[in-house]
Scaffold this motif. Sequence first.
Motif, PDB file in Angstrom:
ATOM      1  N   GLY A 112      -6.549   3.433  18.100  1.00  0.00           N
ATOM      2  CA  GLY A 112      -6.040   4.469  18.982  1.00  0.00           C
ATOM      3  C   GLY A 112      -4.567   4.343  19.335  1.00  0.00           C
ATOM      4  O   GLY A 112      -3.950   5.310  19.776  1.00  0.00           O
ATOM      5  N   TYR A 113      -4.013   3.153  19.177  1.00  0.00           N
ATOM      6  CA  TYR A 113      -2.603   2.922  19.490  1.00  0.00           C
ATOM      7  C   TYR A 113      -1.898   2.358  18.263  1.00  0.00           C
ATOM      8  O   TYR A 113      -2.439   1.465  17.602  1.00  0.00           O
ATOM      9  CB  TYR A 113      -2.451   1.946  20.658  1.00  0.00           C
ATOM     10  N   TRP A 114      -0.688   2.862  18.022  1.00  0.00           N
ATOM     11  CA  TRP A 114       0.076   2.441  16.851  1.00  0.00           C
ATOM     12  C   TRP A 114       1.506   2.126  17.249  1.00  0.00           C
ATOM     13  O   TRP A 114       2.084   2.782  18.125  1.00  0.00           O
ATOM     14  CB  TRP A 114       0.091   3.559  15.798  1.00  0.00           C
ATOM     15  N   GLY A 115       2.083   1.144  16.563  1.00  0.00           N
ATOM     16  CA  GLY A 115       3.495   0.872  16.737  1.00  0.00           C
ATOM     17  C   GLY A 115       4.322   1.791  15.851  1.00  0.00           C
ATOM     18  O   GLY A 115       3.782   2.609  15.104  1.00  0.00           O
ATOM     19  N   GLN A 116       5.637   1.633  15.932  1.00  0.00           N
ATOM     20  CA  GLN A 116       6.535   2.506  15.182  1.00  0.00           C
ATOM     21  C   GLN A 116       6.809   1.986  13.769  1.00  0.00           C
ATOM     22  O   GLN A 116       7.355   2.699  12.942  1.00  0.00           O
ATOM     23  CB  GLN A 116       7.861   2.662  15.937  1.00  0.00           C
TER      24      GLN A 116
END
Length: 124
Positions: A112-116
Amino acid sequence: QVQLVESGGGLVQAGGSLRLSCEASGRTFSSDAMGWFRQAPGKEREFVATINWRGDSTDYADSVKGRFTITRDNVKNILYLQMNSLKPEDTAVYYCAASVLVQSNSSPALYGYWGQGTQVTVSS
């Protein structure tokens, strides 16, 4: 604001090593599985490695097994990827991600969460 920030990418010669870090802020991910994915130019994002919430269960893509190691520090809220014996085909943007599950898993849809992302380039 929840953020995952990768660092440690760069240019390295084939056979070399890099260690990627992913620092989480805004919330703790100590109860979530975490993973690393990568995307090369013109290709789809692919699974690299995953680790469960406690850090005692890991899984790797066949292409990196034996060369890459995923670890985590739940006190510091940091995820790592140690990459050894790098090959030109490892060249890609590497992303860390936090899963909605506690078990390690390889499906991007379960994150659900991703880095750049951080660029890794391996020269031959």
